[in-house]
Motif scaffolding. Structure first.
Motif, PDB file in Angstrom:
ATOM      1  N   GLY A   1     133.658  76.052 -35.233  1.00  0.00           N
ATOM      2  CA  GLY A   1     133.602  74.612 -35.457  1.00  0.00           C
ATOM      3  C   GLY A   1     134.981  73.970 -35.372  1.00  0.00           C
ATOM      4  N   LYS A   2     135.982  74.681 -35.876  1.00  0.00           N
ATOM      5  CA  LYS A   2     137.354  74.166 -35.834  1.00  0.00           C
ATOM      6  C   LYS A   2     137.846  74.040 -34.394  1.00  0.00           C
ATOM      7  CE  LYS A   2     141.944  74.945 -37.754  1.00  0.00           C
ATOM      8  NZ  LYS A   2     142.777  75.816 -38.586  1.00  0.00           N
ATOM      9  N   GLN A   3     137.533  75.055 -33.571  1.00  0.00           N
ATOM     10  CA  GLN A   3     137.941  75.024 -32.160  1.00  0.00           C
ATOM     11  C   GLN A   3     137.243  73.890 -31.419  1.00  0.00           C
ATOM     12  OE1 GLN A   3     136.909  79.095 -31.284  1.00  0.00           O
ATOM     13  NE2 GLN A   3     139.066  79.674 -31.079  1.00  0.00           N
ATOM     14  N   LYS A   4     135.966  73.684 -31.706  1.00  0.00           N
ATOM     15  CA  LYS A   4     135.220  72.601 -31.061  1.00  0.00           C
ATOM     16  C   LYS A   4     135.827  71.257 -31.421  1.00  0.00           C
ATOM     17  CE  LYS A   4     130.747  74.881 -30.675  1.00  0.00           C
ATOM     18  NZ  LYS A   4     129.346  74.869 -31.105  1.00  0.00           N
ATOM     19  N   ASN A   5     136.197  71.094 -32.681  1.00  0.00           N
ATOM     20  CA  ASN A   5     136.806  69.848 -33.134  1.00  0.00           C
ATOM     21  C   ASN A   5     138.140  69.611 -32.437  1.00  0.00           C
ATOM     22  OD1 ASN A   5     137.071  67.496 -34.646  1.00  0.00           O
ATOM     23  ND2 ASN A   5     138.006  68.549 -36.387  1.00  0.00           N
ATOM     24  N   GLN A   6     138.937  70.651 -32.305  1.00  0.00           N
ATOM     25  CA  GLN A   6     140.227  70.522 -31.619  1.00  0.00           C
ATOM     26  C   GLN A   6     140.026  70.159 -30.152  1.00  0.00           C
ATOM     27  OE1 GLN A   6     141.987  74.345 -32.457  1.00  0.00           O
ATOM     28  NE2 GLN A   6     143.082  73.573 -34.255  1.00  0.00           N
ATOM     29  N   GLU A   7     139.023  70.754 -29.513  1.00  0.00           N
ATOM     30  CA  GLU A   7     138.727  70.464 -28.111  1.00  0.00           C
ATOM     31  C   GLU A   7     138.294  69.006 -27.940  1.00  0.00           C
ATOM     32  OE1 GLU A   7     138.227  71.029 -24.020  1.00  0.00           O
ATOM     33  OE2 GLU A   7     139.287  72.224 -25.497  1.00  0.00           O
ATOM     34  N   GLN A   8     137.475  68.513 -28.860  1.00  0.00           N
ATOM     35  CA  GLN A   8     137.034  67.118 -28.799  1.00  0.00           C
ATOM     36  C   GLN A   8     138.223  66.172 -28.950  1.00  0.00           C
ATOM     37  OE1 GLN A   8     134.072  66.925 -31.875  1.00  0.00           O
ATOM     38  NE2 GLN A   8     132.389  67.408 -30.468  1.00  0.00           N
ATOM     39  N   LYS A   9     139.128  66.475 -29.855  1.00  0.00           N
ATOM     40  CA  LYS A   9     140.317  65.644 -30.054  1.00  0.00           C
ATOM     41  C   LYS A   9     141.188  65.641 -28.799  1.00  0.00           C
ATOM     42  CE  LYS A   9     140.772  65.934 -35.057  1.00  0.00           C
ATOM     43  NZ  LYS A   9     141.619  66.397 -36.172  1.00  0.00           N
ATOM     44  N   ARG A  10     141.330  66.820 -28.169  1.00  0.00           N
ATOM     45  CA  ARG A  10     142.134  66.928 -26.959  1.00  0.00           C
ATOM     46  C   ARG A  10     141.531  66.083 -25.847  1.00  0.00           C
ATOM     47  NH1 ARG A  10     142.171  69.449 -22.320  1.00  0.00           N
ATOM     48  NH2 ARG A  10     140.255  70.578 -22.692  1.00  0.00           N
ATOM     49  N   ARG A  11     140.219  66.156 -25.683  1.00  0.00           N
ATOM     50  CA  ARG A  11     139.545  65.374 -24.644  1.00  0.00           C
ATOM     51  C   ARG A  11     139.674  63.871 -24.888  1.00  0.00           C
ATOM     52  NH1 ARG A  11     133.972  68.758 -23.612  1.00  0.00           N
ATOM     53  NH2 ARG A  11     134.976  70.541 -22.637  1.00  0.00           N
ATOM     54  N   LYS A  12     139.544  63.462 -26.143  1.00  0.00           N
ATOM     55  CA  LYS A  12     139.683  62.039 -26.464  1.00  0.00           C
ATOM     56  C   LYS A  12     141.096  61.565 -26.159  1.00  0.00           C
ATOM     57  CE  LYS A  12     135.970  61.507 -29.711  1.00  0.00           C
ATOM     58  NZ  LYS A  12     135.456  60.620 -30.715  1.00  0.00           N
ATOM     59  N   GLY A  13     142.077  62.415 -26.420  1.00  0.00           N
ATOM     60  CA  GLY A  13     143.459  62.071 -26.116  1.00  0.00           C
ATOM     61  C   GLY A  13     143.669  61.910 -24.616  1.00  0.00           C
ATOM     62  N   GLN A  14     143.081  62.812 -23.838  1.00  0.00           N
ATOM     63  CA  GLN A  14     143.190  62.726 -22.381  1.00  0.00           C
ATOM     64  C   GLN A  14     142.505  61.464 -21.866  1.00  0.00           C
ATOM     65  OE1 GLN A  14     141.473  66.482 -21.214  1.00  0.00           O
ATOM     66  NE2 GLN A  14     143.478  67.410 -20.928  1.00  0.00           N
ATOM     67  N   GLU A  15     141.339  61.132 -22.435  1.00  0.00           N
ATOM     68  CA  GLU A  15     140.626  59.925 -22.025  1.00  0.00           C
ATOM     69  C   GLU A  15     141.459  58.682 -22.307  1.00  0.00           C
ATOM     70  OE1 GLU A  15     136.795  59.859 -23.924  1.00  0.00           O
ATOM     71  OE2 GLU A  15     136.170  61.702 -22.935  1.00  0.00           O
ATOM     72  N   SER A  16     142.107  58.659 -23.455  1.00  0.00           N
ATOM     73  CA  SER A  16     142.950  57.510 -23.811  1.00  0.00           C
ATOM     74  C   SER A  16     144.097  57.342 -22.829  1.00  0.00           C
ATOM     75  CB  SER A  16     143.512  57.675 -25.227  1.00  0.00           C
ATOM     76  OG  SER A  16     142.478  57.666 -26.168  1.00  0.00           O
ATOM     77  N   ILE A  17     144.709  58.454 -22.455  1.00  0.00           N
ATOM     78  CA  ILE A  17     145.816  58.409 -21.492  1.00  0.00           C
ATOM     79  C   ILE A  17     145.323  57.887 -20.146  1.00  0.00           C
ATOM     80  CG2 ILE A  17     147.431  59.838 -20.157  1.00  0.00           C
ATOM     81  CD1 ILE A  17     147.664  61.599 -22.707  1.00  0.00           C
ATOM     82  N   LEU A  18     144.164  58.383 -19.686  1.00  0.00           N
ATOM     83  CA  LEU A  18     143.615  57.928 -18.407  1.00  0.00           C
ATOM     84  C   LEU A  18     143.290  56.441 -18.443  1.00  0.00           C
ATOM     85  CD1 LEU A  18     141.250  60.834 -17.335  1.00  0.00           C
ATOM     86  CD2 LEU A  18     143.305  60.053 -16.175  1.00  0.00           C
ATOM     87  N   LYS A  19     142.694  55.989 -19.537  1.00  0.00           N
ATOM     88  CA  LYS A  19     142.362  54.567 -19.660  1.00  0.00           C
ATOM     89  C   LYS A  19     143.618  53.709 -19.596  1.00  0.00           C
ATOM     90  CE  LYS A  19     138.134  55.199 -22.300  1.00  0.00           C
ATOM     91  NZ  LYS A  19     137.480  55.049 -23.619  1.00  0.00           N
ATOM     92  N   MET A  20     144.677  54.158 -20.243  1.00  0.00           N
ATOM     93  CA  MET A  20     145.931  53.415 -20.241  1.00  0.00           C
ATOM     94  C   MET A  20     146.524  53.383 -18.832  1.00  0.00           C
ATOM     95  SD  MET A  20     149.289  53.900 -22.709  1.00  0.00           S
ATOM     96  CE  MET A  20     149.076  55.660 -22.650  1.00  0.00           C
TER      97      MET A  20
END
Length: 54
Positions: A3-22
């Motif tokens: 569960g911890k790894q899944k949460n970290q992966e979700q955070k990483r993806r959200k960070g990448q999405e934010s960068i792409l949107k910017m």
């Protein structure tokens, strides 16, 4: 994957999405069209994949 790894992966993806949107917002503000932006992002992605394979 724990569960911890899944949460970290979700955070990483959200960070990448934010960068792409910017990046896209900045390019649109400069007057680029969506097709040009998509081509640039595809080139960057393929370059990143190539570097990761080395």
């Amino acid at each position: 994957m724990s569960g911890k790894q899944k949460n970290q992966e979700q955070k990483r993806r959200k960070g990448q999405e934010s960068i792409l949107k910017m990046q896209i917002s900045k390019k649109l503000a400069k007057g680029k069209i969506i097709r040009e932006i998509a081509q640039e992002l595809e080139m960057e992605e393929s370059e990143i994949q190539r570097l990761m394979e080395e």
